[in-house]
Design a protein around this motif. Structure first.
Motif, PDB file in Angstrom:
ATOM      1  N   ALA A   8      -9.374   2.012   0.581  1.00 36.51           N
ATOM      2  CA  ALA A   8      -9.150   0.653   1.641  1.00 36.51           C
ATOM      3  C   ALA A   8      -7.692   0.703   2.134  1.00 36.51           C
ATOM      4  CB  ALA A   8      -9.000  -0.496   0.626  1.00 36.51           C
ATOM      5  N   ILE A   9      -6.692   1.232   1.668  1.00 40.82           N
ATOM      6  CA  ILE A   9      -5.182   1.279   2.450  1.00 40.82           C
ATOM      7  C   ILE A   9      -5.344   2.295   3.379  1.00 40.82           C
ATOM      8  CG2 ILE A   9      -3.057   2.172   1.843  1.00 40.82           C
ATOM      9  CD1 ILE A   9      -3.386   1.557  -1.057  1.00 40.82           C
ATOM     10  N   PHE A  10      -6.039   3.349   3.148  1.00 41.11           N
ATOM     11  CA  PHE A  10      -6.331   4.346   4.331  1.00 41.11           C
ATOM     12  C   PHE A  10      -7.073   3.704   5.478  1.00 41.11           C
ATOM     13  CE2 PHE A  10      -8.745   7.499   6.368  1.00 41.11           C
ATOM     14  CZ  PHE A  10      -7.849   8.426   7.034  1.00 41.11           C
ATOM     15  N   ASP A  11      -8.126   3.171   5.186  1.00 40.65           N
ATOM     16  CA  ASP A  11      -8.954   2.584   6.229  1.00 40.65           C
ATOM     17  C   ASP A  11      -8.112   1.561   7.221  1.00 40.65           C
ATOM     18  OD1 ASP A  11     -11.016   4.142   5.522  1.00 40.65           O
ATOM     19  OD2 ASP A  11     -12.159   2.612   4.392  1.00 40.65           O
ATOM     20  N   ARG A  12      -7.346   0.638   6.231  1.00 41.62           N
ATOM     21  CA  ARG A  12      -6.543  -0.289   7.111  1.00 41.62           C
ATOM     22  C   ARG A  12      -5.538   0.299   7.926  1.00 41.62           C
ATOM     23  NH1 ARG A  12      -7.027  -5.752   5.318  1.00 41.62           N
ATOM     24  NH2 ARG A  12      -8.576  -6.057   4.015  1.00 41.62           N
ATOM     25  N   TYR A 146       8.128   7.000   0.961  1.00 43.47           N
ATOM     26  CA  TYR A 146       7.217   5.957   1.450  1.00 43.47           C
ATOM     27  C   TYR A 146       6.009   5.764   0.639  1.00 43.47           C
ATOM     28  CZ  TYR A 146      10.312   7.098   5.584  1.00 43.47           C
ATOM     29  OH  TYR A 146      11.418   7.219   6.451  1.00 43.47           O
ATOM     30  N   THR A 147       5.363   6.865   0.249  1.00 38.84           N
ATOM     31  CA  THR A 147       4.191   6.860  -0.732  1.00 38.84           C
ATOM     32  C   THR A 147       4.419   5.957  -1.636  1.00 38.84           C
ATOM     33  OG1 THR A 147       3.526   8.980  -0.209  1.00 38.84           O
ATOM     34  CG2 THR A 147       2.218   7.866  -1.895  1.00 38.84           C
ATOM     35  N   ARG A 148       5.495   6.118  -2.528  1.00 44.11           N
ATOM     36  CA  ARG A 148       5.747   5.229  -3.686  1.00 44.11           C
ATOM     37  C   ARG A 148       6.028   3.718  -3.370  1.00 44.11           C
ATOM     38  NH1 ARG A 148       6.514   7.437  -8.449  1.00 44.11           N
ATOM     39  NH2 ARG A 148       6.973   9.760  -8.411  1.00 44.11           N
ATOM     40  N   ARG A 149       6.698   3.782  -2.216  1.00 38.95           N
ATOM     41  CA  ARG A 149       7.181   2.562  -1.939  1.00 38.95           C
ATOM     42  C   ARG A 149       5.837   1.531  -1.604  1.00 38.95           C
ATOM     43  NH1 ARG A 149      10.308   1.898   3.682  1.00 38.95           N
ATOM     44  NH2 ARG A 149      11.905   2.917   2.194  1.00 38.95           N
ATOM     45  N   ILE A 150       5.054   2.120  -0.763  1.00 42.27           N
ATOM     46  CA  ILE A 150       3.949   1.292  -0.208  1.00 42.27           C
ATOM     47  C   ILE A 150       2.824   1.065  -1.143  1.00 42.27           C
ATOM     48  CG2 ILE A 150       1.744   1.459   1.263  1.00 42.27           C
ATOM     49  CD1 ILE A 150       3.760   2.837   3.204  1.00 42.27           C
ATOM     50  N   ILE A 151       2.649   2.143  -1.963  1.00 38.71           N
ATOM     51  CA  ILE A 151       1.551   2.139  -3.053  1.00 38.71           C
ATOM     52  C   ILE A 151       2.018   0.736  -4.089  1.00 38.71           C
ATOM     53  CG2 ILE A 151       0.163   3.120  -4.848  1.00 38.71           C
ATOM     54  CD1 ILE A 151      -0.687   3.680  -2.085  1.00 38.71           C
ATOM     55  N   GLY A 152       3.379   1.055  -4.504  1.00 38.74           N
ATOM     56  CA  GLY A 152       3.993   0.280  -5.424  1.00 38.74           C
ATOM     57  C   GLY A 152       3.886  -1.241  -5.098  1.00 38.74           C
TER      58      GLY A 152
END
Length: 218
Positions: A8-12, A146-152
């Motif tokens: 869902a994150i990827f698609d958005r 960035y991955t940690r920031r966004i996913i968190g």
């Protein structure tokens, strides 16, 4: 963190930002050089450093390795930490040449190649995975700040997860697809620059509807 949530994150992100066309480089070796240079700096600085390397005739393995380290450091000055990165680039290039260059390395299985990269001075997990994904087109997921920031911020508990654990989570929950991993990482970088900054810009964020932190961190 489930596969549907990650998807869902990827698609958005893809719908909002479109395909990113990463890694922006002319050839495999330039991609690898960029992966080393991008440590602790913005990509715009890396682009300037790569242009300076090209202008100095140092964007090929042998000239880069044979150059005085002071000359190499001056060429990559825009990338920051230029003395350290010059030594790292030469250590990597020495390893690359000793291994026979791209073609022999491309025949090595992913796990072995990753281990060999991590044994090179100055090559950590994120840099190794950048090289594996973008230069060698292996299905490894690159984890960065960035991955940690966004996913968190979206609401998934990544606090305390080591690099390898978080990488394994993505690789377990998503199909082992080079194109997907490539695009996902590039979209994360793009989104971290446009919306999910240190001080986030939540207005108009394509993840706002699924983000637990939306509107709370400004």
């Amino acid at each position: 963190m489930s596969a549907p949530a990650l998807r869902a994150i990827f698609d958005r992100l893809l719908a909002a930002h479109g395909p990113q066309g990463w890694w922006p480089a002319d050839g495999h070796f330039e991609m690898m050089v960029g992966a080393v240079l991008t440590q602790n700096t913005a990509w715009t600085n890396v682009e300037r450093a790569i242009l300076r390397l090209a202008d100095a005739g140092l964007l090929e393995p042998r000239p880069l390795l044979d150059a005085p380290v002071e000359r190499l450091a001056e060429a990559i000055r825009p990338a920051g930490y230029f003395n350290v990165k010059a030594r790292r680039l030469q250590a990597f290039t020495r390893w690359y040449i000793d291994a026979g260059g791209f073609e022999p390395l491309a025949r090595v299985d992913t796990g072995t190649l990753r281990s060999r990269l991590l044994a090179v001075h100055g090559i950590g997990p994120e840099t190794a995975d950048d090289i594996l994904l973008y230069a060698f087109e292996r299905p490894v997921f690159v984890i960065d700040a960035y991955t940690r920031r966004i996913i968190g911020r979206v609401g998934h508990d990544v606090e305390g997860l080591a690099y390898e654990a978080l990488r394994a989570l993505f690789e377990r929950e998503l199909p082992a697809d080079v194109a997907l991993f490539n695009e996902y990482h590039a979209l994360i970088v793009r989104h971290a620059k446009t919306h999910c900054r240190k001080r986030p810009v939540c207005a108009g964020c394509p993840l706002e509807a699924i983000c637990e932190s939306a509107g709370t961190l400004g």
